[in-house]
Design a protein around this motif. Sequence first.
Motif, PDB file in Angstrom:
ATOM      1  N   UNK A   1     108.149 -11.434-102.721  1.00 54.16           N
ATOM      2  CA  UNK A   1     106.835 -11.586-102.113  1.00 54.16           C
ATOM      3  C   UNK A   1     106.662 -10.535-101.030  1.00 54.16           C
ATOM      4  N   UNK A   2     105.432 -10.169-100.790  1.00 52.23           N
ATOM      5  CA  UNK A   2     105.157  -9.095 -99.859  1.00 52.23           C
ATOM      6  C   UNK A   2     104.187  -9.541 -98.779  1.00 52.23           C
ATOM      7  N   UNK A   3     104.323  -8.921 -97.634  1.00 52.90           N
ATOM      8  CA  UNK A   3     103.367  -9.123 -96.553  1.00 52.90           C
ATOM      9  C   UNK A   3     102.494  -7.874 -96.465  1.00 52.90           C
ATOM     10  N   UNK A   4     101.212  -8.048 -96.239  1.00 49.32           N
ATOM     11  CA  UNK A   4     100.293  -6.917 -96.233  1.00 49.32           C
ATOM     12  C   UNK A   4      99.429  -6.940 -94.986  1.00 49.32           C
TER      13      UNK A   4
ATOM     14  N   UNK B   1     102.110 -13.419 -97.109  1.00 50.15           N
ATOM     15  CA  UNK B   1     101.620 -13.404 -95.731  1.00 50.15           C
ATOM     16  C   UNK B   1     100.704 -12.207 -95.526  1.00 50.15           C
ATOM     17  N   UNK B   2      99.684 -12.409 -94.712  1.00 51.60           N
ATOM     18  CA  UNK B   2      98.630 -11.403 -94.528  1.00 51.60           C
ATOM     19  C   UNK B   2      98.310 -11.279 -93.045  1.00 51.60           C
TER      20      UNK B   2
ATOM     21  N   UNK C   1      98.372 -16.577 -92.743  1.00 54.18           N
ATOM     22  CA  UNK C   1      97.356 -15.622 -92.316  1.00 54.18           C
ATOM     23  C   UNK C   1      97.341 -15.494 -90.801  1.00 54.18           C
ATOM     24  N   UNK C   2      97.461 -14.255 -90.335  1.00 53.96           N
ATOM     25  CA  UNK C   2      97.379 -13.939 -88.910  1.00 53.96           C
ATOM     26  C   UNK C   2      96.227 -12.964 -88.711  1.00 53.96           C
TER      27      UNK C   2
ATOM     28  N   UNK D   1     106.065  -8.196 -87.040  1.00 49.76           N
ATOM     29  CA  UNK D   1     107.384  -8.812 -87.179  1.00 49.76           C
ATOM     30  C   UNK D   1     107.247 -10.298 -87.448  1.00 49.76           C
ATOM     31  N   UNK D   2     106.319 -10.936 -86.729  1.00 53.45           N
ATOM     32  CA  UNK D   2     106.072 -12.365 -86.915  1.00 53.45           C
ATOM     33  C   UNK D   2     105.670 -12.687 -88.342  1.00 53.45           C
ATOM     34  N   UNK D   3     104.867 -11.806 -88.952  1.00 49.90           N
ATOM     35  CA  UNK D   3     104.365 -12.055 -90.308  1.00 49.90           C
ATOM     36  C   UNK D   3     105.283 -11.499 -91.389  1.00 49.90           C
TER      37      UNK D   3
END
Length: 742
Positions: free
Chosen positions: A227-230, A272-273, A303-304, A441-443
């Motif tokens: 999975x990826x964070x973008x 995560x976004x 989501x952030x 970093x959080x996400x």
Amino acid sequence: MLLLILVSYVNLSIATSERSRALYSNPAGLSIRSYPEISVRTEDYWVSMNIPFLGFAGGIRFMSDSMEFMTGVSPLHYKDKFSLGYMYSSWDDKYTLGAMLRPHKWTSMGFTTIIPSSEGYDFNFGISIIPGWDRLVLTSDFFIDRGSDGTRYLIQSLNGALEIVEGIKLNIAFMPLNNDFRNGKIYGGIEFSLGNFLFGGYRGDGDIEGIITASVVPYPSLFKGKNRAVVVEIEGKYPEVPDVKGFFGKEHSFYNLLNLLDFIKKSKKIDSVIVYIKNNSLGLAQTEEVRKQLLGIAKEKFLVVHSDYLGFKDLYLASAADIISISPPGMIYFPGLYLSKIYIKGTLEKLGIEAEVGNVGKYKTAVDMFTREKMSQYDREQIEKFLDDLIDVVVGEIADSRGIDGSKIKSLVDSLGCFTPFEAVKEGLIDTIAYFDEVKVLAGVKGEGKIWRGKSVPREFLLSDPPKIAVLALEGSIIVGESSSSPFDIPLFGGSTIGSESVVRELRRLRKDKSVKAVVIRINSGGGSAIASDLIYREVLRLKDKKPVVISMGSMAASGGYYISAPANKILADRTTLTGSIGVWGSKFVTEGLYNKLGITHDIVKWGKHADAFGGHRPFSHYEKKMFDKMLKHIYDQFLEAVAAPRGLTVGKVDSLGMGRIWSGLSAKEISLVDEYGGLLDAIKVAGDEAGVQNYKVVLLPKPLKFLERLLGVQENAYLPVLKLIQEPYLYFEPARLDFGR
């Protein structure tokens, strides 16, 4: 009969081979979905590479005693449905001519012939079908040649391929011997994909062969990856009408932003976004639509939303997130909403200019700027109601998302309005104070956190050709003539225009295009020319007779913008959309006083008592003013009828809702001026339902001008909107405008 099962089998059919593999069987396939690829074939170690330019490919064959080469090209192709190509091989000094035809999504046919032939002629023919399920493919290749002993028709192979799961395919092939189905070879096995690498091969009767393909665009794979964070950056304006960002940039539009967020929402590879609001210049209704997409993302993913500054629209947008972050030196500025209007009556008097105006409807107040020094009671009434609706929507949704009572937020607006980050955390408006790199970093974002928008080679070899839904974006003041845009984004004096000739031409083309099953017209306009609005209205009616038309109202679809919306099958608006303003006004300015101050005088020779009625050197006579008002009333009556008939309302009912009054989308649905709440993506779905299609391709119009077209001045009618409007015969549907800032 000989049966051998091995680990893999690859089908190089004349009807199905594409890109780098097409060089081995049918050069016409080089231009079918021409993504960059390279393949290595173990028989004599052939290496082929596909380049997506004119369907070109080149290859080398390492034979036992020499090194030969082959080249191929497919310069003629039409939408991946039909293509022609040819290939040259050095080892036999011959050309292979090929054709490929895909008349619909279930069938593909291929044809090749070699020139020069030894004698007579020979050619290969292949046909492949998907019998109702795109994971199953059936293929057969035939050979026909004509020699001195007559013509032979041979079945070369019967093939079947079943994709049991994405990335793993079972294959089986039967090759009869001289059309004798009692004797022949059976090959079978497994083909598998690792995304950008595809492995296949076969073995039978002592023959061993395999192919490894590396593609820039991944094939459907069993291995999905991590999975990826973008990161999504929202910065600046997102025009409704597609534009090209920068000289050589990509297409840039509000629809592209919505489509990106929708892709992220549906992608199973993203968990995560981070949305970084750098400068939110979206309209309020656009902000409402983007927030809806963020709410959908937040239901499935972490989501952030981060920003260095949160204004009114920003906080509304950010409230959809799980966590709202702001930089330590930032601030939250939410003192409420206000609308300011300018009145220039005093200025005109000092200049010696007298405004001769007429309007129909007590709420049609655009002319007040020329004749009054402050708001009328009717103007104040409609604006107060409109702002109340916006506050109910925005504050209500912030309160629900943040778990804060709405009355408390309204109290905070009046008591503080401007919050330091620490005050905002204390009051529950945001969650944390951090710099952007800390938020990443959080996400779980590594490095820059680029947006991942992977596209994949379709699992089936055939190209589906889904029906189209066209989205025609109209933005700016409505004028007679061609649409244009100005480099000066100033209300009335700059921005985009909606030209009647351009729009009518596009609507006629869409009416005749059988591949387009429905049309969504996205409108962001406060109005403009009465004549231009009516010309567009008529063409929308004609289009509606052929296929469904759905209106998607953006931040504003008022007056002339509402006029051209009325005939649609359905009208969708956001709750914060400014709409309505059903009314008409006209004006002329008596400039004789200004000319006298400048020492300029007039002397007139005329034929006809009222020939100079619209001249600027004198005011209307009592009779001329009466005739002018009569003309305005005629246009207003036409406006009422244009709305009443398609909306299923009486003229009297429309009149009671009209009189120039503006409405929010929230109220407009309650009084039947719009049908549903919803944004652009909702309107596209409604259009699909109206047309009875589920799988469709969205086509965004008008196409943006390319850099070279801009450089050569293709937009020859790029006048300032105000200069275009003053060419009209003094009749306007109010160009309503409302700005809120951030």
